[in-house]
Scaffold this motif. Structure first.
Motif, PDB file in Angstrom:
ATOM      1  N   TRP A 326      28.673  25.912  46.544  1.00 58.13           N
ATOM      2  CA  TRP A 326      29.617  26.867  47.144  1.00 58.13           C
ATOM      3  C   TRP A 326      31.062  26.426  46.930  1.00 58.13           C
ATOM      4  N   GLU A 327      31.300  25.114  46.990  1.00 56.51           N
ATOM      5  CA  GLU A 327      32.647  24.611  46.732  1.00 56.51           C
ATOM      6  C   GLU A 327      33.079  24.924  45.302  1.00 56.51           C
ATOM      7  N   ALA A 328      32.174  24.691  44.356  1.00 56.61           N
ATOM      8  CA  ALA A 328      32.492  24.988  42.951  1.00 56.61           C
ATOM      9  C   ALA A 328      32.750  26.475  42.763  1.00 56.61           C
ATOM     10  N   ALA A 329      31.928  27.312  43.397  1.00 55.46           N
ATOM     11  CA  ALA A 329      32.097  28.761  43.265  1.00 55.46           C
ATOM     12  C   ALA A 329      33.417  29.218  43.870  1.00 55.46           C
ATOM     13  N   GLY A 333      36.666  31.130  41.984  1.00 50.65           N
ATOM     14  CA  GLY A 333      37.338  32.344  42.441  1.00 50.65           C
ATOM     15  C   GLY A 333      38.799  32.102  42.746  1.00 50.65           C
ATOM     16  N   LEU A 334      39.101  30.922  43.296  1.00 48.36           N
ATOM     17  CA  LEU A 334      40.479  30.602  43.672  1.00 48.36           C
ATOM     18  C   LEU A 334      41.381  30.475  42.451  1.00 48.36           C
ATOM     19  N   ASP A 352      33.636  21.861  35.686  1.00 49.43           N
ATOM     20  CA  ASP A 352      35.092  22.011  35.621  1.00 49.43           C
ATOM     21  C   ASP A 352      35.693  22.326  36.989  1.00 49.43           C
ATOM     22  N   TYR A 353      34.853  22.760  37.926  1.00 48.60           N
ATOM     23  CA  TYR A 353      35.347  23.167  39.242  1.00 48.60           C
ATOM     24  C   TYR A 353      34.672  22.431  40.398  1.00 48.60           C
ATOM     25  N   ALA A 354      33.659  21.619  40.111  1.00 55.48           N
ATOM     26  CA  ALA A 354      32.953  20.894  41.170  1.00 55.48           C
ATOM     27  C   ALA A 354      33.847  19.820  41.772  1.00 55.48           C
ATOM     28  N   MET A 374      31.791  36.133  43.879  1.00 54.56           N
ATOM     29  CA  MET A 374      33.168  35.644  43.944  1.00 54.56           C
ATOM     30  C   MET A 374      33.531  34.816  42.716  1.00 54.56           C
ATOM     31  N   SER A 375      32.623  33.950  42.272  1.00 51.90           N
ATOM     32  CA  SER A 375      32.932  33.056  41.154  1.00 51.90           C
ATOM     33  C   SER A 375      32.924  33.787  39.814  1.00 51.90           C
ATOM     34  N   GLU A 376      32.043  34.778  39.645  1.00 56.10           N
ATOM     35  CA  GLU A 376      31.884  35.420  38.342  1.00 56.10           C
ATOM     36  C   GLU A 376      32.673  36.714  38.188  1.00 56.10           C
ATOM     37  N   SER A 377      33.203  37.270  39.303  1.00 56.52           N
ATOM     38  CA  SER A 377      34.026  38.483  39.192  1.00 56.52           C
ATOM     39  C   SER A 377      35.336  38.374  39.956  1.00 56.52           C
ATOM     40  N   GLY A 378      35.626  37.195  40.512  1.00 57.81           N
ATOM     41  CA  GLY A 378      36.886  36.986  41.209  1.00 57.81           C
ATOM     42  C   GLY A 378      36.900  37.574  42.614  1.00 57.81           C
TER      43      GLY A 378
END
Length: 470
Positions: A326-329, A333-334, A352-354, A374-378
Motif C-alpha cells: 500500500w505504501e508503494a501504491a 499515485g503521489l 522504484d516506489y517501495a 490509485m497507483s495505476e490510474s492516479g
C-alpha cells in the motif's frame, strides 16, 4: 421461356430481402473455406451445424453474451480443463461482438440507450485509456488493455443493451448460482483431497486464474449474494429456494476453506445487506454481526494460517506485506497524480516506489482494489472510479425502492427483486473484500455494473415510482 418467367418473381423476392442475401453469401463463403484449407470430406461436417449456430446467435444474442460472462467471471474453462480446447470464451466473445453489431447496425432490434451510469463508467474507462500513453512502459499497458480491459469496456455496453427482457434477468440469476456451484464444488473437492493447497491449509484451484485463495473467495462471494437473495425473497419458487439453500452452504464452506480474511469480510457484507433489510433493530443486527465475526474466524481457522495466524507475534508477515504494498501504491499515485504508472504496471514499478529494502521483503501485488486503481490510474482515476461505484450503488438502490413499493401490488415481481438485491449485496461484498484484493481492472465489478444498469433501465421502462432515492 414461360417457365423462366414463372421463376423470376421468386428470385426477385429473394434479392429484395438484403439480409437473406447477405446471409446466403456469407454461408457460401464459409462452405468453401474448409475444402480449401483441408481438402477432406470430414472438413465439411461442421457445416451442418453452422446454420443452426447462426440462427441461435441471431435469435438469442443475450444468451451468447451471458455464456461469455459466466466463462470470463468464473473461469469455467479453467476449472473444468476438458472445456479448454473448445475455446468457448473466445468464440462467445466473437459471437457477442457479431450479434451486437448485427442487431444495432442492420436489424436495429437492439435499442441503444445511454444513462448517467454509462457516463460514469465511460469517464473512468477513457481515463485509463489516456493513461496508457503516459504509462511507464506503454507497450505493456497497451497489451494488457487489448487482452482484457478493452473486452470489459465492450461487454459492459453489450450486457446493458442486450439484457432487456424479464427472462434475461431470471436466467442470469439461475446460471450465476449454478456456475458458482461448479466452482464451489471443485473448491470443496480440492480441500477434501488436499489439492492445490497454499500454506498447507488454504485451498485454491491450481492451474487457473483462481490459484490465489483471495481471488477465489471474491469470485465465490458474488453467487453467494444471489443465493441468499433467492432464499430471502418470497415467491421465487421452491426449486430456486432449494438451489439457493444448497448454494449458501457450498459458498460459505468454500470461502471458509480459502481462509481469506477478505472473503470473510465479503460474507459479512453480503449477509449484512440482507440483515439491514430484514432485521429492524440495529442493536440486534450489530450483536449478531459481532458474534458472526468470531464464529467465522474460528470456522475458517484463520489462527492456523502460516501467514497471518496466531503463531506470529506483532504484525504478521501477511499484514506487513500489505502495508509495504500500500505504501508503494500510494507513492506511485503521489508522484504520478494524474494518470499513475499505467495499466498493469504496478509490479514493474514496485521497487522504484517501495519504502523498504529488498532484504526486508519481496514485491507484492497491491492487495487492495483501491490502492491498485490509485497507483495505476492516479488520483484522478481513483476519484472517477469511486464516482462510478457511488453512481451504481445509488442506481441499484433506486431500483430496489421501486420494487419495494410494489410488494403489495399485483405488479410486484419477486424474481426482479431477488436479482436486484443480490446485485446490491454482491457489490457491497466486492467493496469489502476488494479492500484486500487487486480487482480494479478485472471482470467482477464491471459485470455487476452492467447488470445494475440493465436493471435500472428495465425498471424505468416497465415500472413507475412515486418516490426516488437520490
Amino acid at each position: 421461356m414461360q417457365l423462366l418467367n414463372m421463376q423470376l418473381p421468386g428470385i426477385e423476392r429473394l434479392f429484395l430481402n438484403r439480409y437473406q442475401t447477405i446471409t446466403v453469401a456469407a454461408y457460401c463463403l464459409l462452405a468453401a473455406l474448409p475444402a480449401v484449407i483441408m481438402p477432406h470430406p470430414l472438413a465439411l461436417m461442421p457445416l451442418a451445424v453452422i446454420p443452426l449456430g447462426m440462427i441461435f446467435l441471431l435469435k438469442k444474442p443475450f444468451v451468447v453474451c451471458l455464456i461469455f460472462i459466466l466463462f470470463s467471471f468464473f473461469r469455467l474453462h479453467e476449472v473444468i480443463p476438458q472445456l479448454t480446447p473448445l475455446k468457448i470464451p473466445l468464440l462467445t466473445a466473437l459471437g457477442s461482438y457479431f450479434v451486437l453489431a448485427w442487431h444495432i447496425i442492420l436489424t436495429q432490434k437492439v435499442k441503444v440507450y445511454w444513462r448517467q451510469e454509462h457516463s460514469k463508467f465511460a469517464r473512468f474507462f477513457c481515463w485509463v485509456v489516456i493513461g496508457i500513453a503516459f504509462s511507464s512502459f506503454p507497450p505493456s499497458s497497451f497489451e494488457s488493455f487489448t487482452s482484457v480491459y478493452m473486452k470489459i469496456g465492450i461487454m459492459v455496453l453489450a450486457i446493458s443493451w442486450l439484457m432487456t427482457e424479464y427472462w434475461h434477468f431470471k436466467l442470469t440469476h439461475l446460471l450465476i448460482i449454478c456456475s458458482g456451484l461448479i466452482v464451489g464444488g471443485v473448491t470443496l473437492y480440492n480441500n477434501a483431497n488436499g489439492i492445490g493447497m497454499v500454506e498447507e491449509t488454504r485451498v485454491t484451484i491450481p492451474g487457473t486464474s483462481l490459484g490465489d485463495p483471495n481471488d477465489l473467495s471474491l469470485v465465490l462471494s458474488f453467487p453467494m449474494s444471489y443465493a441468499v437473495a433467492v432464499v430471502t425473497t418470497k415467491g421465487t419458487g421452491r426449486f430456486l429456494t432449494l438451489l439457493g439453500l444448497i448454494g449458501i452452504v457450498v459458498f460459505v464452506a468454500s470461502i471458509l476453506a480459502t481462509q481469506s480474511r477478505g472473503g470473510l469480510l465479503a460474507v459479512l457484507a453480503v449477509f449484512g445487506i440482507f440483515g439491514l433489510r430484514i432485521i429492524k433493530s440495529k442493536l440486534l443486527l450489530i450483536s449478531i454481526g459481532s458474534f458472526a465475526i468470531v464464529v467465522l474466524m474460528a470456522a475458517a481457522g484463520i489462527s492456523d494460517r502460516k501467514s497471518g495466524g496466531a503463531q506470529e507475534e506483532g504484525l504478521d508477515e501477511s499484514s506487513m506485506a500489505r502495508i509495504h504494498a500500500w505504501e508503494a501504491a500510494f507513492n506511485m499515485g503521489l508522484r504520478n497524480p494524474m494518470t499513475g504508472v499505467g495499466l498493469s504496471m504496478y509490479l514493474d514499478n514496485y521497487w522504484d516506489y517501495a519504502t523498504h529494502s529488498r532484504s526486508e521483503g519481496k514485491a507484492h501485488v497491491t492487495h487492495s482494489t483501491w490502492f491498485q486503481v490509485m497507483s495505476e490510474s492516479g488520483f484522478v482515476g481513483f476519484i472517477l472510479f469511486i464516482g462510478m461505484l457511488v453512481a451504481i450503488f445509488l442506481s441499484i438502490r433506486r431500483s430496489l425502492a421501486k420494487l419495494d413499493e410494489q410488494q403489495e401490488s399485483p405488479d410486484y415481481d419477486p424474481h426482479m427483486s431477488a436479482i436486484a438485491v443480490g446485485t446490491y449485496a454482491g457489490l457491497a461484498g466486492f467493496c469489502a473484500s476488494g479492500s484486500f484484493l487487486s480487482m480494479g481492472f478485472l471482470w467482477p465489478v464491471y459485470i455487476m455494473t452492467a447488470i445494475s444498469i440493465a436493471i435500472a433501465q428495465y425498471m424505468d421502462t416497465h415500472h413507475t415510482s412515486k418516490n426516488t432515492i437520490s
